[in-house]
Design an enzyme around this catalytic site. Structure first.
Site, short mmCIF file in Angstrom:
data_model
loop_
_atom_site.label_atom_id
_atom_site.label_comp_id
_atom_site.label_asym_id
_atom_site.label_seq_id
_atom_site.Cartn_x
_atom_site.Cartn_y
_atom_site.Cartn_z
N ALA A 56 -32.43 40.73 48.98
CA ALA A 56 -33.42 40.55 50.05
C ALA A 56 -34.27 41.81 50.09
O ALA A 56 -33.74 42.91 50.29
CB ALA A 56 -32.72 40.34 51.38
N VAL A 82 -29.69 44.80 49.39
CA VAL A 82 -31.01 45.16 49.92
C VAL A 82 -31.89 45.66 48.78
O VAL A 82 -31.54 46.62 48.09
CB VAL A 82 -30.89 46.24 51.02
CG1 VAL A 82 -32.28 46.61 51.54
CG2 VAL A 82 -30.00 45.74 52.15
N LYS A 83 -33.02 45.01 48.61
CA LYS A 83 -33.94 45.33 47.52
C LYS A 83 -34.95 46.37 48.02
O LYS A 83 -35.70 46.13 48.96
CB LYS A 83 -34.66 44.06 47.07
CG LYS A 83 -35.14 44.05 45.64
CD LYS A 83 -35.63 42.64 45.32
CE LYS A 83 -36.10 42.54 43.88
NZ LYS A 83 -36.63 41.18 43.60
N VAL A 84 -34.93 47.53 47.37
CA VAL A 84 -35.76 48.67 47.80
C VAL A 84 -36.63 49.12 46.63
O VAL A 84 -36.13 49.29 45.51
CB VAL A 84 -34.87 49.85 48.26
CG1 VAL A 84 -35.73 51.04 48.68
CG2 VAL A 84 -33.94 49.41 49.39
#
Length: 229
Positions: A56, A82-84
């Site tokens: 996400a 978590v996509k950063v």
């Protein structure tokens, strides 16, 4: 090599899951824009379909914003990553999320150096964008090979996820390069299944079977007809 589906489409994800080849899912704001609705609800549905990692992506570009969004996503399901994006603030957010036990996927990686830094910061997944590098006449798969070598050499606690996959050939090259994961659109996954000789063979086998059955039926009928002798 694990196969992730690059989509936010629930029907597409269910299709890949039925085929028995789905190991996880990656999403991003552009993919979600094609679906609409509530991003949280879409993510929850995806996490129910696959127990594998579901990425996400945050949209904030500052550390506190990334942390706020990342913590929110992580509470939705235990398999959320978590996509950063790769940036100075992104590295700090990855490091701080890692300290909290939140798994991350560092996205928009275009060089092995970027991937190395993301791994050092604590990223669980490194996503080099193969196709976009190819678009500017660079060898995207070389970045995958370099990152895999770095991870293996130094036993880094991360995995290389080949992203921006454009063709079945890209998937083959990613596997040969040692990528731990490749994420792919359903269109490419479907193309991987089919081959003209396979499709032709299926049709021919069916025709031959039906012809054999018809011949056997005719012979049985002839045997049952009364003799005129």
């Amino acid at each position: 090599m694990k196969i992730f589906l690059d989509t936010a489409g629930i029907d597409e994800i269910r299709t890949a899951a039925r085929w028995g080849v789905l190991d996880g899912v990656t999403t991003n704001p552009s993919l979600f824009a094609k679906v609409g609705g509530s991003y949280d609800e879409v993510l929850k549905q995806i996490c129910e379909i696959t127990p594998g990692p579901v990425s996400a992506e945050v949209v904030a570009d500052d550390v506190e914003g990334m942390l706020r969004e990342g913590r929110h996503f992580a509470k939705l399901a235990p398999n959320i990553f978590v996509k950063v994006p790769m940036s100075e603030d992104g590295l700090e957010a990855i490091a701080r999320l890692a300290e909290e036990g939140i798994k991350t996927n560092c996205t928009l990686i275009f060089s092995a150096n970027q991937g190395l830094l993301a791994a050092k910061a604590g990223a669980s997944l490194l996503s080099p964008f193969v196709g976009r590098l190819d678009d500017i006449n660079q060898d995207g798969m070389e970045v995958v090979r370099e990152l895999v070598a770095m991870v293996d050499t130094y036993d880094l606690k991360t995995e290389v996820l080949a992203a921006s996959i454009r063709s079945p050939r890209h998937m083959t090259e990613a596997a040969l390069a040692g990528a731990h994961i490749a994420t792919v659109p359903l269109k490419v996954l479907t193309q991987m299944i089919h081959h003209p000789l396979t499709d032709k063979g299926i049709v021919q086998f069916r025709r031959d079977w039906e012809a054999a059955q018809a011949s056997a039926s005719s012979a049985t009928t002839a045997d049952k007809e009364p003799s005129n002798v």
